[in-house]
Design a protein around this motif. Sequence first.
Motif, PDB file in Angstrom:
ATOM      1  N   THR A 112       0.812  -1.223   0.000  1.00  0.00           N
ATOM      2  CA  THR A 112       0.000   0.000   0.000  1.00  0.00           C
ATOM      3  C   THR A 112       0.843   1.269   0.000  1.00  0.00           C
ATOM      4  OG1 THR A 112      -0.148  -0.140   2.418  1.00  0.00           O
ATOM      5  CG2 THR A 112      -1.951  -1.120   1.142  1.00  0.00           C
ATOM      6  N   SER A 113       2.138   1.154   0.236  1.00  0.00           N
ATOM      7  CA  SER A 113       2.993   2.341   0.233  1.00  0.00           C
ATOM      8  C   SER A 113       3.381   2.760  -1.183  1.00  0.00           C
ATOM      9  CB  SER A 113       4.262   2.084   1.053  1.00  0.00           C
ATOM     10  OG  SER A 113       5.089   1.115   0.433  1.00  0.00           O
ATOM     11  N   ILE A 114       3.059   1.915  -2.177  1.00  0.00           N
ATOM     12  CA  ILE A 114       3.390   2.229  -3.564  1.00  0.00           C
ATOM     13  C   ILE A 114       2.114   2.644  -4.291  1.00  0.00           C
ATOM     14  CG2 ILE A 114       4.439   1.395  -5.694  1.00  0.00           C
ATOM     15  CD1 ILE A 114       5.845  -0.757  -4.093  1.00  0.00           C
ATOM     16  N   ALA A 115       2.120   3.815  -4.886  1.00  0.00           N
ATOM     17  CA  ALA A 115       0.949   4.308  -5.602  1.00  0.00           C
ATOM     18  C   ALA A 115       0.680   3.437  -6.833  1.00  0.00           C
ATOM     19  CB  ALA A 115       1.159   5.757  -6.021  1.00  0.00           C
ATOM     20  N   ILE A 116      -0.601   3.234  -7.113  1.00  0.00           N
ATOM     21  CA  ILE A 116      -1.011   2.421  -8.265  1.00  0.00           C
ATOM     22  C   ILE A 116      -0.434   2.990  -9.552  1.00  0.00           C
ATOM     23  CG2 ILE A 116      -2.977   1.668  -9.650  1.00  0.00           C
ATOM     24  CD1 ILE A 116      -4.617   1.527  -7.104  1.00  0.00           C
ATOM     25  N   GLU A 117      -0.403   4.337  -9.657  1.00  0.00           N
ATOM     26  CA  GLU A 117       0.121   4.973 -10.864  1.00  0.00           C
ATOM     27  C   GLU A 117       1.589   4.618 -11.080  1.00  0.00           C
ATOM     28  OE1 GLU A 117      -1.448   6.527  -8.423  1.00  0.00           O
ATOM     29  OE2 GLU A 117      -3.392   6.957  -9.380  1.00  0.00           O
ATOM     30  N   LYS A 118       2.361   4.550  -9.985  1.00  0.00           N
ATOM     31  CA  LYS A 118       3.779   4.204 -10.097  1.00  0.00           C
ATOM     32  C   LYS A 118       3.957   2.752 -10.522  1.00  0.00           C
ATOM     33  CE  LYS A 118       5.911   7.577  -7.003  1.00  0.00           C
ATOM     34  NZ  LYS A 118       6.818   7.779  -5.831  1.00  0.00           N
ATOM     35  N   VAL A 119       3.092   1.885  -9.996  1.00  0.00           N
ATOM     36  CA  VAL A 119       3.155   0.476 -10.389  1.00  0.00           C
ATOM     37  C   VAL A 119       2.854   0.334 -11.869  1.00  0.00           C
ATOM     38  CG1 VAL A 119       2.099  -1.800 -10.117  1.00  0.00           C
ATOM     39  CG2 VAL A 119       2.581  -0.398  -8.100  1.00  0.00           C
ATOM     40  N   ASN A 120       1.792   0.992 -12.338  1.00  0.00           N
ATOM     41  CA  ASN A 120       1.418   0.907 -13.750  1.00  0.00           C
ATOM     42  C   ASN A 120       2.515   1.463 -14.657  1.00  0.00           C
ATOM     43  OD1 ASN A 120      -1.064  -0.274 -13.179  1.00  0.00           O
ATOM     44  ND2 ASN A 120      -2.127   1.694 -13.056  1.00  0.00           N
ATOM     45  N   SER A 121       3.142   2.566 -14.228  1.00  0.00           N
ATOM     46  CA  SER A 121       4.231   3.151 -15.002  1.00  0.00           C
ATOM     47  C   SER A 121       5.432   2.208 -15.062  1.00  0.00           C
ATOM     48  CB  SER A 121       4.647   4.490 -14.385  1.00  0.00           C
ATOM     49  OG  SER A 121       5.757   5.038 -15.062  1.00  0.00           O
ATOM     50  N   HIS A 122       5.711   1.555 -13.936  1.00  0.00           N
ATOM     51  CA  HIS A 122       6.815   0.596 -13.873  1.00  0.00           C
ATOM     52  C   HIS A 122       6.552  -0.593 -14.793  1.00  0.00           C
ATOM     53  CE1 HIS A 122      10.025  -1.851 -12.225  1.00  0.00           C
ATOM     54  NE2 HIS A 122       9.171  -2.760 -11.793  1.00  0.00           N
ATOM     55  N   ILE A 123       5.341  -1.102 -14.784  1.00  0.00           N
ATOM     56  CA  ILE A 123       4.991  -2.237 -15.642  1.00  0.00           C
ATOM     57  C   ILE A 123       5.092  -1.847 -17.117  1.00  0.00           C
ATOM     58  CG2 ILE A 123       3.145  -3.825 -16.320  1.00  0.00           C
ATOM     59  CD1 ILE A 123       4.436  -4.424 -13.582  1.00  0.00           C
ATOM     60  N   GLU A 124       4.666  -0.638 -17.445  1.00  0.00           N
ATOM     61  CA  GLU A 124       4.778  -0.170 -18.829  1.00  0.00           C
ATOM     62  C   GLU A 124       6.243  -0.091 -19.254  1.00  0.00           C
ATOM     63  OE1 GLU A 124       3.653   3.688 -21.652  1.00  0.00           O
ATOM     64  OE2 GLU A 124       2.976   3.629 -19.560  1.00  0.00           O
ATOM     65  N   SER A 125       7.108   0.358 -18.352  1.00  0.00           N
ATOM     66  CA  SER A 125       8.541   0.437 -18.659  1.00  0.00           C
ATOM     67  C   SER A 125       9.130  -0.951 -18.872  1.00  0.00           C
ATOM     68  CB  SER A 125       9.283   1.149 -17.517  1.00  0.00           C
ATOM     69  OG  SER A 125       8.918   2.505 -17.438  1.00  0.00           O
ATOM     70  N   ILE A 126       8.656  -1.918 -18.095  1.00  0.00           N
ATOM     71  CA  ILE A 126       9.116  -3.301 -18.274  1.00  0.00           C
ATOM     72  C   ILE A 126       8.730  -3.814 -19.657  1.00  0.00           C
ATOM     73  CG2 ILE A 126       8.687  -5.689 -17.549  1.00  0.00           C
ATOM     74  CD1 ILE A 126       8.553  -4.675 -14.663  1.00  0.00           C
ATOM     75  N   ILE A 127       7.475  -3.600 -20.035  1.00  0.00           N
ATOM     76  CA  ILE A 127       6.978  -4.084 -21.319  1.00  0.00           C
ATOM     77  C   ILE A 127       7.722  -3.443 -22.486  1.00  0.00           C
ATOM     78  CG2 ILE A 127       4.938  -4.089 -22.831  1.00  0.00           C
ATOM     79  CD1 ILE A 127       3.250  -4.456 -20.284  1.00  0.00           C
ATOM     80  N   LYS A 128       8.157  -2.204 -22.319  1.00  0.00           N
ATOM     81  CA  LYS A 128       8.915  -1.509 -23.360  1.00  0.00           C
ATOM     82  C   LYS A 128      10.413  -1.812 -23.281  1.00  0.00           C
ATOM     83  CE  LYS A 128       5.394   0.851 -25.044  1.00  0.00           C
ATOM     84  NZ  LYS A 128       4.881   0.628 -26.412  1.00  0.00           N
ATOM     85  N   GLN A 129      10.812  -2.729 -22.394  1.00  0.00           N
ATOM     86  CA  GLN A 129      12.218  -3.145 -22.236  1.00  0.00           C
ATOM     87  C   GLN A 129      13.103  -1.987 -21.772  1.00  0.00           C
ATOM     88  OE1 GLN A 129      12.736  -6.217 -22.153  1.00  0.00           O
ATOM     89  NE2 GLN A 129      11.913  -7.351 -23.881  1.00  0.00           N
ATOM     90  N   ARG A 130      12.571  -1.113 -20.916  1.00  0.00           N
ATOM     91  CA  ARG A 130      13.331   0.050 -20.464  1.00  0.00           C
ATOM     92  C   ARG A 130      14.068  -0.183 -19.145  1.00  0.00           C
ATOM     93  NH1 ARG A 130       8.221   3.970 -21.605  1.00  0.00           N
ATOM     94  NH2 ARG A 130       8.498   4.242 -23.861  1.00  0.00           N
ATOM     95  N   ILE A 131      13.789  -1.309 -18.468  1.00  0.00           N
ATOM     96  CA  ILE A 131      14.436  -1.608 -17.189  1.00  0.00           C
ATOM     97  C   ILE A 131      15.640  -2.501 -17.468  1.00  0.00           C
ATOM     98  CG2 ILE A 131      14.106  -2.479 -14.855  1.00  0.00           C
ATOM     99  CD1 ILE A 131      12.285  -0.142 -15.527  1.00  0.00           C
ATOM    100  N   SER A 132      16.830  -2.059 -17.083  1.00  0.00           N
ATOM    101  CA  SER A 132      18.055  -2.731 -17.536  1.00  0.00           C
ATOM    102  C   SER A 132      18.199  -4.150 -17.006  1.00  0.00           C
ATOM    103  CB  SER A 132      19.283  -1.906 -17.156  1.00  0.00           C
ATOM    104  OG  SER A 132      19.429  -1.828 -15.751  1.00  0.00           O
ATOM    105  N   ASN A 133      17.704  -4.424 -15.802  1.00  0.00           N
ATOM    106  CA  ASN A 133      17.912  -5.768 -15.225  1.00  0.00           C
ATOM    107  C   ASN A 133      16.708  -6.684 -15.390  1.00  0.00           C
ATOM    108  OD1 ASN A 133      16.361  -4.316 -13.261  1.00  0.00           O
ATOM    109  ND2 ASN A 133      16.923  -5.862 -11.731  1.00  0.00           N
ATOM    110  N   ILE A 134      15.710  -6.265 -16.170  1.00  0.00           N
ATOM    111  CA  ILE A 134      14.502  -7.084 -16.375  1.00  0.00           C
ATOM    112  C   ILE A 134      14.277  -7.275 -17.871  1.00  0.00           C
ATOM    113  CG2 ILE A 134      12.021  -7.285 -16.017  1.00  0.00           C
ATOM    114  CD1 ILE A 134      12.279  -5.566 -13.534  1.00  0.00           C
ATOM    115  N   PHE A 135      14.118  -8.542 -18.276  1.00  0.00           N
ATOM    116  CA  PHE A 135      13.796  -8.855 -19.670  1.00  0.00           C
ATOM    117  C   PHE A 135      12.339  -9.279 -19.736  1.00  0.00           C
ATOM    118  CE2 PHE A 135      13.875 -11.797 -23.417  1.00  0.00           C
ATOM    119  CZ  PHE A 135      14.156 -10.831 -24.366  1.00  0.00           C
ATOM    120  N   PHE A 136      11.571  -8.625 -20.599  1.00  0.00           N
ATOM    121  CA  PHE A 136      10.145  -8.913 -20.744  1.00  0.00           C
ATOM    122  C   PHE A 136       9.908  -9.949 -21.823  1.00  0.00           C
ATOM    123  CE2 PHE A 136       6.156  -7.890 -23.095  1.00  0.00           C
ATOM    124  CZ  PHE A 136       5.265  -8.355 -22.136  1.00  0.00           C
TER     125      PHE A 136
END
Length: 202
Positions: A112-136
């Motif tokens: 609950t300490s993480i805003a839903i908007e931040k989670v959604n933005s993070h997931i979008e970055s993962i899907i776009k392959q923008r997170i260096s240590n995560i492969f989608f």
Amino acid sequence: MNIDDISIYLPKYLSPDSQSSLYDNLRSFPDNIDKRIYASGLNYDIIYQGDGIKDLLVVDFLTREIKETKSSIIISNTCDIDTNNTRFVPNQILYAPIIKLEQYKNKLLSDTSIAIEKVNSHIESIIKQRISNIFFLPRLNDDCEDSIVFLDRIFNVQNNYIDRDKLHQKRIFSLSNYGFYLFIFKLSLHYTRLHESVDRGS
């Protein structure tokens, strides 16, 4: 992507049609991360870098618990783990567990300490392959839903642990030329960045 800038790093062994397809896919990145990252027809008794393999072991080093994962991705270079390449000391197979994206997202949303908007933005970055240590990995079928691989969570096993005669039962997918290039790019970005901003002296 500017193909002219990266073409010197792309494979030269592809047929003209395969090379053209790879270039077209890279030009459309990251709006085309879908089933086209997977290959078809690679049903050899060879484990390829980037293969999805069932039932490999992972260890929780805090609890010492060992368990099988539903699926993992092969990190090792194809040639290094080819059983036809004899060595004084056989190479281990390096791999990382594959985790369902929905499972990861739900875990973040449960905090609950993480805003839903931040989670959604993070997931979008993962899907776009923008997170260096995560492969989608996009959905392929019921055995491979939208998933992620943490490139900093690697395990290893003896090369002969995976029976090549039963590989057709263990392999979930292989990567296409496009998928393989994305995978290698992410591995390179995560492990071999030269600009660490540290003067190590002479």
